[in-house]
Design an enzyme around this catalytic site. Structure first.
Site, PDB file in Angstrom:
ATOM      1  N   ASP A   1       0.869  -1.175   0.000  1.00 40.37           N
ATOM      2  CA  ASP A   1       0.000   0.000   0.000  1.00 40.37           C
ATOM      3  C   ASP A   1       0.913   1.234   0.000  1.00 40.37           C
ATOM      4  O   ASP A   1       2.098   1.137   0.336  1.00 40.37           O
ATOM      5  CB  ASP A   1      -0.891  -0.033   1.245  1.00 40.37           C
ATOM      6  CG  ASP A   1      -1.715   1.224   1.398  1.00 40.37           C
ATOM      7  OD1 ASP A   1      -2.415   1.581   0.437  1.00 40.37           O
ATOM      8  OD2 ASP A   1      -1.655   1.843   2.480  1.00 40.37           O
ATOM      9  N   ILE A   2       0.370   2.389  -0.325  1.00 37.85           N
ATOM     10  CA  ILE A   2       1.208   3.588  -0.446  1.00 37.85           C
ATOM     11  C   ILE A   2       1.026   4.539   0.735  1.00 37.85           C
ATOM     12  O   ILE A   2       1.874   4.633   1.609  1.00 37.85           O
ATOM     13  CB  ILE A   2       0.922   4.308  -1.782  1.00 37.85           C
ATOM     14  CG1 ILE A   2       1.306   3.413  -2.967  1.00 37.85           C
ATOM     15  CG2 ILE A   2       1.710   5.617  -1.860  1.00 37.85           C
ATOM     16  CD1 ILE A   2       0.971   3.991  -4.326  1.00 37.85           C
ATOM     17  N   ASP A   3      -0.081   5.258   0.767  1.00 36.55           N
ATOM     18  CA  ASP A   3      -0.283   6.298   1.779  1.00 36.55           C
ATOM     19  C   ASP A   3      -0.452   5.699   3.176  1.00 36.55           C
ATOM     20  O   ASP A   3      -1.327   4.856   3.399  1.00 36.55           O
ATOM     21  CB  ASP A   3      -1.515   7.130   1.428  1.00 36.55           C
ATOM     22  CG  ASP A   3      -1.321   7.916   0.150  1.00 36.55           C
ATOM     23  OD1 ASP A   3      -0.848   9.050   0.229  1.00 36.55           O
ATOM     24  OD2 ASP A   3      -1.631   7.378  -0.932  1.00 36.55           O
TER      25      ASP A   3
ATOM     26  N   ASP B   1      -2.017  -0.257   5.834  1.00 38.16           N
ATOM     27  CA  ASP B   1      -2.253   0.474   7.083  1.00 38.16           C
ATOM     28  C   ASP B   1      -3.709   0.775   7.403  1.00 38.16           C
ATOM     29  O   ASP B   1      -4.024   1.178   8.521  1.00 38.16           O
ATOM     30  CB  ASP B   1      -1.504   1.813   7.047  1.00 38.16           C
ATOM     31  CG  ASP B   1      -2.212   2.834   6.167  1.00 38.16           C
ATOM     32  OD1 ASP B   1      -2.457   2.522   4.978  1.00 38.16           O
ATOM     33  OD2 ASP B   1      -2.533   3.925   6.673  1.00 38.16           O
TER      34      ASP B   1
END
Length: 283
Positions: free
Chosen positions: A40-42, A220
């Site tokens: 995942d990124i953010d 997250d």
């Protein structure tokens, strides 16, 4: 001196490592030629910012991702609610395999062609959402992702209930089963029904170069929870960031810890072993 990774190991299920810094505690080490890395990124590899446009990508992270992509023969994918065009702009010049728009689009191979898997949300519907947010006053930011529409209230957390209520009201006017509301960290996102990160990850893992590899997923937010279940079903490993999920093997405290661990993994330093099922070092 060893670098502290700030990760709590909850259930190793084959992960042979030290609780504090994921140093190998003996036995074979992780073989990236047999793994697929899904990120995942953010809030996972990038620190959250007041608005999505304000996130920063450290230069050394691009180097790490390029190294991991090479060592996995392309079996590295970014999994995000962001659109692919946004992902590519963030990580340029890299053009990695990626799942964008919560599964609405993907690029199954680095440098390959992108594929649309859902239609963008109706423009009239998005204008109704934007108007509803304007009526709430300042502090709520709208983000049109094409396939989805996000409403960020990080700058006005006291408006959380009002944002959720307004979104529910607007969505109630749509045809049942056409859209889905996704709550997240100081954000509510609306996307087409029938698409998800989890579904896209399951399908991606059937394609080369991801097929027959053991997936490692790090995420997250609540939108990542179904992916942990998919990864566990494929014999893989899942790690959350900040929060604890029932399906994860461990928890990183912050994105900086994730980036540090990935850098060590790319460099082949203290790579965790994964071939001793049943090991549990949680205290």
């Amino acid at each position: 001196m060893g670098l502290q990774m700030n990760v709590e190991i909850l259930d190793m299920r084959g992960f042979d490592s030290d609780r504090a810094d994921l140093q190998g505690a003996g036995g074979p080490h992780l073989d990236l030629r047999e793994c697929a890395i899904l990120l995942d990124i953010d809030g996972t590899i990038l620190d959250l910012a007041p608005s999505p446009q304000q996130v920063l990508v450290p230069a050394d992270l691009r180097k790490t991702l390029a190294q991991l992509n090479a060592k996995t023969s392309g079996a590295l994918a970014l999994v995000s609610g962001r659109a692919l065009t946004d992902i590519d702009l963030l990580f340029a010049p890299l053009e990695l395999a990626a799942i964008g728009g919560h599964g609405a689009e993907w690029r199954a191979a680095a440098g390959g062609e992108s594929e649309m898997r859902a239609k963008p949300l109706d423009p009239t519907f998005k204008r109704k959402l934007a108007a509803a947010m304007s009526a709430l006053g300042t502090g709520v930011l709208t983000e049109d992702k094409g396939y989805s529409f996000a409403l960020h209230y990080r700058l006005a957390p006291e408006r959380a209930d009002a944002v959720r209520a307004a979104v529910a009201d607007v969505c109630s006017s749509t045809e049942p089963g056409t859209v889905e509301i996704l709550p997240g960290k100081f954000v509510v996102e609306i996307k087409p029904a029938g698409i998800s990160k989890a579904k896209a990850v399951r399908e991606l893992m059937q394609l080369s170069p991801f097929a027959k590899r053991r997936p490692i997923f790090i995420g997250d937010d609540v939108t990542d929870e179904p992916v942990f279940s998919v990864v566990a079903g494929l014999g893989g490993l899942g790690f959350s960031v900040g929060r604890v999920d029932a399906e994860v093997n461990g928890r990183f405290t912050q994105p900086q810890s994730v980036r540090a661990w990935l850098a060590r993994l790319a460099a082949g330093i203290d790579s965790p072993g994964i071939d001793r099922p049943g090991t549990d070092k949680a205290e």
